[in-house]
Scaffold this active site. Structure first.
Site, PDB file in Angstrom:
ATOM      1  N   ARG A   1     -12.379   7.371   6.840  1.00  7.85           N
ATOM      2  CA  ARG A   1     -12.138   7.713   5.563  1.00  7.85           C
ATOM      3  C   ARG A   1     -11.587   9.248   5.352  1.00  7.85           C
ATOM      4  NH1 ARG A   1     -16.971   7.275   1.287  1.00  7.85           N
ATOM      5  NH2 ARG A   1     -17.014   5.091   2.342  1.00  7.85           N
TER       6      ARG A   1
ATOM      7  N   HIS B   1      -6.252  -2.314   3.432  1.00  7.34           N
ATOM      8  CA  HIS B   1      -7.332  -1.344   2.941  1.00  7.34           C
ATOM      9  C   HIS B   1      -8.197  -2.224   1.922  1.00  7.34           C
ATOM     10  CE1 HIS B   1      -8.724   2.794   2.620  1.00  7.34           C
ATOM     11  NE2 HIS B   1      -8.875   2.601   1.333  1.00  7.34           N
TER      12      HIS B   1
ATOM     13  N   TYR C   1       3.515   0.658 -14.376  1.00  2.60           N
ATOM     14  CA  TYR C   1       4.593   1.326 -15.108  1.00  2.60           C
ATOM     15  C   TYR C   1       5.299   2.257 -13.991  1.00  2.60           C
ATOM     16  CZ  TYR C   1       2.216   0.375 -19.418  1.00  2.60           C
ATOM     17  OH  TYR C   1       1.562  -0.212 -20.444  1.00  2.60           O
TER      18      TYR C   1
END
Length: 841
Positions: free
Chosen positions: A33, A79, A123
């Site tokens: 991570r 993931h 968007y």
């Protein structure tokens, strides 16, 4: 509880269980991570985003795709965590203020440097940047290892081939368990040059590498202030790099001082910084600011601090650096994973592991390409055998019952392999033409050359290292750029003089306090009486007031009219063109707006006890007061300066000289008189003393115009200049030695034609004279052109003045013959004859 249930209970120590569980968790965070791999500089989520975009075919030449599509691809395949983490990762790789070299090309609202959030993923759209494809290039050529994804349904890369040295050029940050990383970005061109030097010499030292990789290079530009933190980070992997905003002190249209900021430190939120600064101004923690405006637009960042008229701009700017994020720091902590284990790495180790990775990639890629070439050569060899025996091949195929029989017959007849036999059976009839045969033969020859080349590469390490360098050169040619972050050495840096040549400079200070330095050979000699060449521009009534020579390693002691002294290294003065105005001196030292520079003394150094204890600073004021202080009193530099002399009412400091304590002093006044007396008549005094009388003035309107200090070795003459451009040289012996405090003797016959006396200098034949008038016109002429006259004469014209103009400053320029001989030669002009138009600018 049943007896069987009791048998299934295993007693475990809770401390051991918690310790084991926490270690497993921490190792997962460290490896999977928070920390980057030293080979590609990426954390797993960054690597998965880039690989997922490659899966979707989102190269820089293809159209953008919705971010939600990309996030879904990465979540579903590689993931299995929150979509926010994936989207935030992709967004950061598309922000030009976050990444030195962006890896994602975003379209839409991807946030701002003010901390605004990006638009929702439904968007925005994205695709890979061209440079990101250099991270993924050759990934399908068995160059890196793959591992199963979270459900073993797919394979994902352990690291990327990473032709781009991403770990250095983009850096990274992350917080793991018990450790953290914070790696700054660097300039690609510098990093590539450093890697090439390492490839050529693996024994290269870190200090030698730092000649190429000079310092971090942040995407927001700004300034690195001080080099010690950078040096520590490169040498140990840990250091504190101080960053400062790029700020300039200017004037508004109404004449009020302003501080304009065009670049801010890396990772500083602009809106938050302005808000906190405004709060400090309202709370009176920072004085002198009347307004703060954010005038940033698409053209760039611009923050304007309007200052009060009585504020000292440099003091306000220093307070902004001290109390706000205009000065910030980047704590370098180069922690990265090396073969799955975290290490703190210095610059050479990072470059070493990157080169090792790229070498492994080149080897594996070459082995893959060799196998492909050998496979192709094998097929082409089979084609050629078939073409050489085409009639028999056709006969076998026509006489076979099925393809398998034909294949076995071909293998037996021509000793082919099964792969070759299958390829012959699959061959189209058009390959039987003569032209196609030539193509096959040509391709076969070319493939054999490739096989030989690949074998050579695999057997020659130097050749592989050359390939790494060639690929880096190509990368630099396509994506390399100029450094954005400027490196400014602070006073804490040691040894900066070692990298700055110690050479003479012309230092210029204007009447309004603008300072600059030029190389001495920018000025040329002219004959006496010429019109002169233009120096600094005479704008808004400004003109050059101080001009002198100093070496770049010297200290300058800057004395002001109010009797204070400041310190400045010559190399800290900005270099500018001959006609440039220069930089406001308030940007360099903290001079109040009500004070002004009066004199500047060149000091070799302030560390030699013998030098500073046997040198004296002699000061005089316009009212005829004189004072002497040991140089040692000025040997401890302070940012805000110190008192050098106490100035009485209606008086101001005029001139300052450095002596050995055994000189003779000459003072001259406007009315044309001068006095000469021994320096030992003035006893050494403390810094706060006011001094003693040096010369008596005839009236309240008379003023001292200059001071000359003579030592035993002086075989020089005294030069005096009047305000209307007249001057002369006289022997020093014509001025008799008297007691301090007298009225002196005549030194110039002052008339309405000559005007009042404005300057007195000691000169010799080898000196040059620089005369500057108030309109900015400058003439340089050899002192040897002026003949020696009696001290009571009127003198000759030194410079022809226009109407309403007068002499502003006279400076003696002492230069070595080698420098002087390199000056530009000009045609001599006769006495009192104006120079030609070509000599005037």
């Amino acid at each position: 509880m049943a007896e069987s249930d009791k048998e299934n209970i295993i007693p475990i120590n809770i401390e051991d269980e918690m310790r084991g569980a926490y270690i497993d968790y921490s190792m997962s965070v460290i490896i999977s991570r928070a920390l980057p791999d030293v080979r590609d500089g990426l954390k797993p989520v960054h690597r998965r985003v880039l690989y997922g975009m490659l899966d979707l075919g989102l190269t820089h030449t293809k159209s953008h795709k919705k971010s939600a599509r990309i996030v879904g691809e990465v979540l579903g395949k590689y993931h299995p965590h929150g979509d926010t983490s994936v989207y935030d990762t992709m967004v950061r790789m598309a922000q030009h203020w976050s990444m030195r070299y962006m890896l994602v090309d975003g379209q839409g609202n991807f946030g701002s440097i003010d901390g605004d959030s990006p638009a929702a993923m439904r968007y925005t759209e994205a695709r890979l940047q061209h440079i990101a494809e250099e991270m993924l290039g050759d990934i399908n050529k068995d160059t890196i290892d793959f591992q199963p994804n979270f459900d073993d349904s797919l394979k994902e890369p352990v690291c990327l081939p990473s032709k781009l040295p991403n770990i250095l050029v983009n850096g990274t940050s992350g917080i793991a368990v018990g450790m953290a990383t914070n790696m700054p970005p660097h300039n690609l061109s510098e990093v590539i040059e450093g890697i090439k030097q390492y490839v050529d010499n693996e024994d290269i030292t870190i200090s030698e590498l730092m000649q190429y990789v000079k310092a971090p290079d942040f995407p927001t530009g700004a300034i690195i202030y001080g080099y010690q933190g950078v040096k520590s980070a490169f040498e140990t992997g840990r250091g504190r790099v101080v960053m400062r905003a790029r700020a300039e002190i200017t004037e508004s249209k109404t004449g009020k001082p302003q501080i304009v900021v065009s670049e801010i430190p890396y990772q500083v939120n602009k809106a938050s910084m302005i808000e906190k600064t405004a709060a400090m101004v309202n709370d009176k923690r920072i004085d002198g600011i009347s307004d703060i405006r954010d005038e940033s637009d698409r053209k760039g960042l611009r923050i304007v601090y309007d200052l009060k008229r009585d504020a000292v701009p440099n003091v306000v700017l220093n307070n902004l650096f001290k109390y706000t994020q205009l000065q910030s720091s980047f704590g370098v902590n180069n922690v990265a994973l090396v073969k799955g284990r975290p290490y703190t790495l210095n610059l050479k180790q990072i470059i070493g592991y990157y080169v090792e990775h790229r070498h492994d990639v080149v080897v594996r890629r070459t082995q893959f390409e060799l196998q492909e070439a050998e496979r192709r050569a094998h097929l082409l060899q089979g084609y050629l055998i078939a073409l050489d025996n085409i009639d028999r091949v056709i006969e076998i195929i026509r006489g076979s019952r099925d393809p398998e029989t034909a294949r076995n017959s071909l293998i037996k007849e021509f000793e082919l392999t099964e792969i070759q036999a299958r390829a012959i059976l699959d061959m189209r009839l058009q390959r039987l033409t003569g032209l196609e045969r030539e193509k096959i033969e040509s391709e076969y020859d070319e493939v054999l050359k490739q096989v030989a080349y690949y074998n050579e590469v695999l057997g020659n390490r130097d050749l592989r290292m050359g390939i790494i360098k060639d690929e880096l050169d190509e990368l630099n040619q396509r994506f390399g750029d100029e450094r954005r972050t400027q490196i400014v050495h602070s006073a804490e840096d040691i040894g900066i003089e070692d990298i700055i040549p110690n050479e003479p400079m012309v230092i210029t200070i204007s009447h309004k306090g603008y300072i600059k330095r030029n190389h001495i050979d920018e000025y040329r000699s002219q004959a006496r009486g010429g019109v002169g060449s233009r120096g600094a521009s005479a704008k808004d009534g400004d003109f050059t007031e101080h001009l002198f020579i100093a070496n770049t390693h010297n200290y300058l002691l800057i004395f002001t009219e109010m009797g204070r002294v400041y310190w400045l290294k010559v190399f800290e003065i900005p270099e500018a063109g001959k006609a440039a105005k220069g930089r406001a001196i308030q940007n360099l030292i903290n001079i109040p707006a009500t004070d002004g520079v009066r004199a500047v003394i060149n000091v070799k150094n302030l560390d030699d006890p013998d030098y500073i204890n046997n040198s004296h600073i002699v000061m005089c004021t316009v009212n005829g007061t004189i004072k002497k202080t040991v140089l040692e009193a000025f040997s401890r530099p302070r940012v805000n300066g110190i008192n050098a002399i106490t100035i009485n009412d209606n008086d101001r400091l005029l001139d300052v000289n450095m002596t050995d304590g055994k000189s003779e002093i000459v003072l001259a006044v406007q009315s044309g008189r001068a006095i000469r007396f021994p320096e030992d008549e003035v006893r050494p005094m403390g810094r706060n003393a006011a001094g003693v009388r040096g010369i008596s003035l005839d009236s309240g309107e008379d003023r001292v115009v200059g001071m000359v200090c003579l030592d035993d070795a002086d075989e020089k003459t005294l030069l005096v200049v009047s305000e209307n451009g007249y001057g002369k040289r006289s022997d020093i012996d014509e001025y008799r030695i008297t007691r301090r405090g007298g009225k002196g003797v005549k030194t110039l016959n002052v008339t309405s034609k000559t005007g009042k006396l404005v300057s007195i200098k000691k000169v010799a034949d080898q000196d040059d004279l620089m005369i500057i008038n108030k309109s900015g016109i400058m003439i340089r002429t050899p002192v040897s052109n002026l003949r020696v006259m009696g001290r009571a004469t009127q003198g000759v014209r030194l410079i022809r003045l226009n109407n309403d103009d007068s002499i502003a400053s006279v400076t003696k320029v002492e230069i070595e013959d080698s420098i002087k001989s390199s000056q530009e030669e000009i045609n001599p002009a006769s006495t009192d004859t104006p120079a030609s138009e070509e000599e005037t600018t």
